[in-house]
Design a protein around this motif. Sequence first.
Motif, short mmCIF file in Angstrom:
data_model
loop_
_atom_site.label_atom_id
_atom_site.label_comp_id
_atom_site.label_asym_id
_atom_site.label_seq_id
_atom_site.Cartn_x
_atom_site.Cartn_y
_atom_site.Cartn_z
N LEU A 128 7.37 4.87 -9.36
CA LEU A 128 8.06 5.42 -8.18
C LEU A 128 7.21 5.28 -6.93
N ALA A 129 5.93 5.54 -7.05
CA ALA A 129 5.06 5.45 -5.89
C ALA A 129 4.92 4.03 -5.37
N GLN A 130 5.17 3.02 -6.22
CA GLN A 130 5.05 1.63 -5.81
C GLN A 130 6.29 1.13 -5.08
N LEU A 131 7.41 1.86 -5.16
CA LEU A 131 8.63 1.39 -4.54
C LEU A 131 8.44 1.20 -3.04
N GLY A 132 8.95 0.08 -2.54
CA GLY A 132 8.85 -0.21 -1.11
C GLY A 132 7.56 -0.86 -0.70
N GLN A 133 6.61 -1.01 -1.60
CA GLN A 133 5.33 -1.63 -1.29
C GLN A 133 5.29 -3.05 -1.85
N PRO A 134 4.66 -3.98 -1.13
CA PRO A 134 4.51 -5.34 -1.69
C PRO A 134 3.65 -5.29 -2.94
N VAL A 135 4.11 -5.94 -3.99
CA VAL A 135 3.40 -5.93 -5.27
C VAL A 135 2.89 -7.34 -5.52
N GLY A 136 1.58 -7.50 -5.42
CA GLY A 136 0.96 -8.78 -5.72
C GLY A 136 -0.07 -8.62 -6.82
N ASP A 137 -0.75 -9.71 -7.14
CA ASP A 137 -1.74 -9.65 -8.21
C ASP A 137 -2.84 -8.65 -7.89
N LEU A 138 -3.25 -8.62 -6.64
CA LEU A 138 -4.33 -7.71 -6.27
C LEU A 138 -3.89 -6.26 -6.43
N ALA A 139 -2.67 -5.92 -5.96
CA ALA A 139 -2.19 -4.55 -6.07
C ALA A 139 -2.05 -4.14 -7.53
N LEU B 146 -3.43 14.27 3.42
CA LEU B 146 -4.46 13.40 3.98
C LEU B 146 -3.87 12.07 4.43
N ASP B 147 -2.99 11.48 3.62
CA ASP B 147 -2.38 10.21 4.01
C ASP B 147 -1.53 10.36 5.27
N ALA B 148 -1.01 11.56 5.49
CA ALA B 148 -0.17 11.79 6.67
C ALA B 148 -1.00 12.06 7.92
N LEU B 149 -2.16 12.70 7.77
CA LEU B 149 -2.91 13.17 8.93
C LEU B 149 -4.10 12.30 9.30
N LEU B 150 -4.71 11.61 8.33
CA LEU B 150 -5.89 10.82 8.65
C LEU B 150 -5.52 9.62 9.51
N PRO B 151 -6.35 9.26 10.48
CA PRO B 151 -6.08 8.06 11.28
C PRO B 151 -6.02 6.83 10.38
N GLY B 152 -4.98 6.05 10.55
CA GLY B 152 -4.81 4.86 9.73
C GLY B 152 -4.31 5.14 8.33
N VAL C 156 3.43 9.77 5.04
CA VAL C 156 4.20 10.35 3.94
C VAL C 156 5.41 9.46 3.68
N ARG C 157 5.38 8.73 2.57
CA ARG C 157 6.50 7.87 2.18
C ARG C 157 7.30 8.56 1.08
N LEU C 158 8.62 8.41 1.15
CA LEU C 158 9.48 9.06 0.17
C LEU C 158 9.16 8.66 -1.27
N PRO C 159 8.87 7.38 -1.58
CA PRO C 159 8.52 7.07 -2.96
C PRO C 159 7.28 7.80 -3.46
N VAL C 160 6.30 7.98 -2.58
CA VAL C 160 5.10 8.71 -2.98
C VAL C 160 5.40 10.18 -3.19
N VAL C 161 6.25 10.74 -2.32
CA VAL C 161 6.65 12.14 -2.49
C VAL C 161 7.37 12.31 -3.83
N ALA C 162 8.27 11.35 -4.15
CA ALA C 162 8.98 11.43 -5.42
C ALA C 162 8.01 11.36 -6.60
N GLY C 163 7.02 10.46 -6.49
CA GLY C 163 6.02 10.37 -7.55
C GLY C 163 5.23 11.66 -7.70
N ALA C 164 4.91 12.31 -6.56
CA ALA C 164 4.17 13.56 -6.60
C ALA C 164 4.98 14.66 -7.28
N LEU C 165 6.27 14.76 -6.93
CA LEU C 165 7.12 15.78 -7.55
C LEU C 165 7.29 15.52 -9.04
N LEU C 166 7.39 14.25 -9.40
CA LEU C 166 7.55 13.92 -10.82
C LEU C 166 6.29 14.28 -11.61
#
Length: 348
Positions: A177-188, A297-303, A307-317
Amino acid sequence: MSRPPAPAAPRPSPADPAPSATGAPQRVRRLLPAWLALLFVGLGGAAAAVQGAANAELGERAGDPTIAAAVNNVGGSLLIGLAVLALPSVRAGLAALRHARLPWWAYLGGLGGATIVLLGAYVVPVLGVALFTIAGVAGSSVGGLAVDRAGLAPVGRLALTGPRLVGALLGVLAVGLAQLGQPVGDLALGLVALTVAGGVGIALQSALNGRVSAASSPAAGVAVNFAVGTPVVLLVAALAGAFTGPAPTWPDAWYLYTGGLLGVGIVASLVVGVRVVGVLRTGLVAVAGQLGGALLLDALLPGGAGVRLPVVAGALLTLLAALVAGRGARTTRVAAAGAPAAGGRLVG
């Protein structure tokens, strides 16, 4: 005059811990009520989110991620050393290990912590704190199931019940769920796989440190963790050229050097949690605590990743996984195959 017959040895109840993987039973009195131990674990998880962010930024500013890992473990080791010098109770706990007769591999829990610290220094800047945390729960969930079933933790062997299996699977699903919406390559995919493996190492770390704690004291479990893990971190940093290349640039921000202090608290929370509820539930509750801080931290730290919905869903799960895995926790222990050996200790 005949002597009265000796009283029969008490039969083990199903709630007693089963023999360990080596066949030696461990009867361990709970340090805290379950709810209080899990609260402590959740706070330790929140500290882990801050630790990961601080170590990642320190490594980036210093010019070498392994420098941050080395500072983290050396700082924790120095704090433990001061505690050994200042507190007789810590010295007594370490002295008790001489008579504990633990197998040699029981002292290797610090290797799991060293692995995840090194991974975090490299991976958090790429995946973000939240995704790194959720990938870790996949490994710790599967590893927690295996470790609990093998009886490596001091609570004994825990059965593979439906709620525990569902909790572990929900933890793995959180990664997807947390990976949804993110580019998935070999490195990731490679970084996610490495983080999952690091989560398995955390499950082993928790179980083995818990065994050391049960044989002596929680402080001794934390001390052994850093004594084993710190040399490994320093060796990896040396092999990576951290000490032979250009002099690092040390930032002035004091909070970037708090990784060691936070690490001591994190390991202590895991030691306590494992002795009360086992590895799987401890790991899931720790991650639930991490995600609360990680998303912030991901929402407040510079760069930060925001807060992405897939990550929120993963956190709730992941939080749901922790709740599901705790259902019927009092009835999941596998009953001992026989009565505890004579002279078994009750340690607290």
